[in-house]
Design a protein around this motif. Structure first.
Motif, mmCIF file in Angstrom:
data_model
loop_
_atom_site.group_PDB
_atom_site.id
_atom_site.type_symbol
_atom_site.label_atom_id
_atom_site.label_comp_id
_atom_site.label_asym_id
_atom_site.label_seq_id
_atom_site.Cartn_x
_atom_site.Cartn_y
_atom_site.Cartn_z
ATOM 1 N N ALA A 346 0.854 -1.159 0.031
ATOM 2 C CA ALA A 346 -0.131 -0.070 0.058
ATOM 3 C C ALA A 346 0.705 1.344 0.011
ATOM 4 C CB ALA A 346 -0.940 0.142 1.219
ATOM 5 N N ILE A 347 0.336 2.142 -0.602
ATOM 6 C CA ILE A 347 1.149 3.734 -0.694
ATOM 7 C C ILE A 347 0.163 4.578 0.254
ATOM 8 C CG2 ILE A 347 1.950 3.236 -2.929
ATOM 9 C CD1 ILE A 347 0.037 5.124 -4.175
ATOM 10 N N PRO A 348 0.765 5.619 0.907
ATOM 11 C CA PRO A 348 0.112 6.564 1.625
ATOM 12 C C PRO A 348 -0.880 7.517 0.649
ATOM 13 C CG PRO A 348 2.313 7.236 1.395
ATOM 14 C CD PRO A 348 2.284 6.013 0.708
ATOM 15 N N PHE A 349 -1.822 8.280 1.323
ATOM 16 C CA PHE A 349 -2.603 8.900 0.563
ATOM 17 C C PHE A 349 -2.072 10.016 -0.272
ATOM 18 C CE2 PHE A 349 -5.799 12.713 0.296
ATOM 19 C CZ PHE A 349 -6.834 12.258 -0.380
ATOM 20 N N MET A 350 -1.056 10.694 -0.070
ATOM 21 C CA MET A 350 -0.227 11.551 -0.710
ATOM 22 C C MET A 350 0.457 10.847 -1.777
ATOM 23 S SD MET A 350 -1.620 14.517 -0.259
ATOM 24 C CE MET A 350 -0.395 15.403 -1.091
ATOM 25 N N GLY A 351 0.692 9.449 -1.398
ATOM 26 C CA GLY A 351 1.692 8.836 -2.655
ATOM 27 C C GLY A 351 0.889 8.758 -4.042
ATOM 28 N N ILE A 352 -0.581 9.002 -3.899
ATOM 29 C CA ILE A 352 -1.292 9.120 -5.196
ATOM 30 C C ILE A 352 -0.853 10.134 -5.985
ATOM 31 C CG2 ILE A 352 -3.500 9.368 -6.052
ATOM 32 C CD1 ILE A 352 -4.893 8.038 -3.692
ATOM 33 N N PRO A 353 -0.971 11.392 -5.645
ATOM 34 C CA PRO A 353 -0.390 12.533 -6.508
ATOM 35 C C PRO A 353 1.174 12.269 -7.008
ATOM 36 C CG PRO A 353 -0.832 13.231 -4.435
ATOM 37 C CD PRO A 353 -1.386 12.107 -4.389
ATOM 38 N N ARG A 354 2.044 11.839 -5.906
ATOM 39 C CA ARG A 354 3.266 11.640 -6.166
ATOM 40 C C ARG A 354 3.649 10.786 -7.300
ATOM 41 N NH1 ARG A 354 3.861 12.645 -0.274
ATOM 42 N NH2 ARG A 354 3.800 10.300 0.221
ATOM 43 N N THR A 355 2.767 9.606 -7.384
ATOM 44 C CA THR A 355 2.852 8.739 -8.267
ATOM 45 C C THR A 355 2.502 9.194 -9.722
ATOM 46 O OG1 THR A 355 2.497 6.938 -6.855
ATOM 47 C CG2 THR A 355 2.133 6.417 -9.011
ATOM 48 N N ILE A 356 1.243 9.789 -9.804
ATOM 49 C CA ILE A 356 0.869 10.452 -10.898
ATOM 50 C C ILE A 356 2.027 11.325 -11.451
ATOM 51 C CG2 ILE A 356 -0.711 12.200 -12.073
ATOM 52 C CD1 ILE A 356 -3.006 10.597 -9.841
ATOM 53 N N GLU A 357 2.452 12.364 -10.720
ATOM 54 C CA GLU A 357 3.284 13.305 -11.092
ATOM 55 C C GLU A 357 4.571 12.830 -11.841
ATOM 56 O OE1 GLU A 357 4.482 17.977 -9.964
ATOM 57 O OE2 GLU A 357 4.218 16.383 -8.442
#
Length: 398
Positions: A346-357
């Motif tokens: 699992a990734i953290p919540f802010m890992g979502i935008p970091r991955t996309i960026e």
């Protein structure tokens, strides 16, 4: 009065159920001809019993065989059963179909929607990914074949309604309203510690998991910005987002003279579906609105520092092409990783935008020239997103 003959893609989902509810209420106006029902065999069987479509498609061959067997055992005849993307395309392009409701979630609905447009069918569009991933191709095909694209998403449906108050040249900008999600007032430092359980509690709507998380990150609103750019031929700078927690005003259109028209209605998806199905008419319904709920309305600017997904969507919209494809694909992979019950993956919540960026940084703005190229770019972006997540997880472990 001519009866509209419908193909409903995504018939067992929430939009599909709401569309069938409209058909139930207006049997003299709408006839169900074909369905694409995903993997829910029980729901598909019940819909076949009730609506007796001429054709139904399921996601897999195995599910289609099971459904065909159940229909035979029940003595229900005259319903052809198909499967996969070819089955969905067949459902959408039957000669007798007048109107296609495109509500299959994800890029799985892209081929059927595009095929329906090329076949000259009017489209009621509830599938975000069609316009986000392949908007340029979809809009070009619609213009070429003289097909109307009628938005079913409440925000774009609201814009469509409000734009009837003027000409396209008279529009200064449009405003899409956002509830702000469950973390509108959450301090930014707490975002790193947001749990899936917290993110799945939307304050206004009951939706599927991915769209609920997308609402929490405001990526859902970012997708809607891209959709609005495509549907209404506007640059990203003229599609604005305003946070409106009451979710009463669904969208606004600002005209060059300073006038602003807002669309207000109950938060019931049957209303935008009925609007799309009956356009350009307006059909009498029982979906009334209580004006007392307008006693207090709030509007504010979204915080792009707290919600970087919205910023990333604007950036992808400006680039276009494969950037928009990658935005959608990376978001789907990242959201799934955030929801993964295995803490080691699992990734953290802010890992979502970091991955996309990071995925967007590796993506060009090349514009695909076919749906097949869109699907190939989608698969490539998903693979990059998975690699980014694995690499970041490995770095954290070390």
């Amino acid at each position: 009065m001519n009866v509209k003959k419908l193909a409903i893609l995504g018939s067992t989902g929430s939009i599909g159920h709401s569309t069938l509810s409209i058909c139930e209420s207006y049997p003299d106006r709408y006839e169900v001809v074909s369905l694409a029902a995903g993997r829910n065999i029980d729901a598909a069987f019940a819909q076949c019993q009730r609506w007796r479509p001429r054709f139904i498609s399921l996601a897999s061959e195995e599910a289609a065989l099971v459904l065909a067997g159940r229909l035979s055992e029940a003595g229900i005849t005259g319903i052809e059963v198909g499967h996969g993307s070819a089955g969905a395309v067949h459902a959408a392009t039957l000669p007798e179909v007048d109107f296609v409701v495109s509500a299959i979630v994800g890029v799985a609905g892209l081929e059927a929607t595009y095929a329906a447009i090329c076949a000259g069918k009017t489209i009621g569009l509830a599938n975000k990914e069609c316009l986000v991933a392949a908007g340029e191709l979809i809009i070009a095909a619609a213009k070429k074949h003289g097909v109307a694209l009628l938005p079913i998403d409440s925000e774009h449906n609201a814009v469509h309604q409000a734009m009837r108050g003027g000409t396209p040249a008279e529009v200064r900008q449009v405003w899409l309203t956002a509830s702000g999600g469950p973390f509108r007032n959450t301090p930014a430092p707490e975002f790193e510690h947001i749990t899936p359980q917290q993110a799945l509690k939307h304050p206004t709507w009951v939706m599927g998991q991915r769209i609920t998380i997308d609402s929490a990150t405001m990526m859902n609103k970012g997708f809607e910005v891209i959709e609005a750019c495509r549907l209404f031929d506007l640059p990203p700078a003229r599609v604005r987002v305003t946070v409106h927690p009451q979710s009463t005003v669904h969208s606004l259109v600002e005209f060059v003279d300073g006038s602003i028209l807002a669309q207000i209605s109950v938060t019931d998806m049957r209303l935008p579906i009925l609007y799309a199905l009956s356009y350009p008419e307006r059909v009498r319904s029982d979906l009334t609105f209580d004006l007392a709920t307008l006693s207090h309305l709030d509007f504010s600017q979204p915080d792009l520092a707290k919600f970087p997904c919205l910023r990333l969507a604007y950036e992808a919209a400006a680039v276009g092409g494969e950037a928009c494809i990658a935005l959608n694909a990376a978001d789907e992979i990242a959201v799934a990783a955030f929801l993964d019950p295995d803490p080691s993956r699992a990734i953290p919540f802010m890992g979502i935008p970091r991955t996309i960026e990071e995925v967007l940084a590796h993506t060009s703005g090349v514009r695909p020239t076919s749906i097949q190229q869109v699907l190939e770019a989608d698969l490539a972006a998903r693979e990059v997103a998975r690699e980014v997540i694995v690499r970041r997880s490995s770095a954290l472990i070390r």
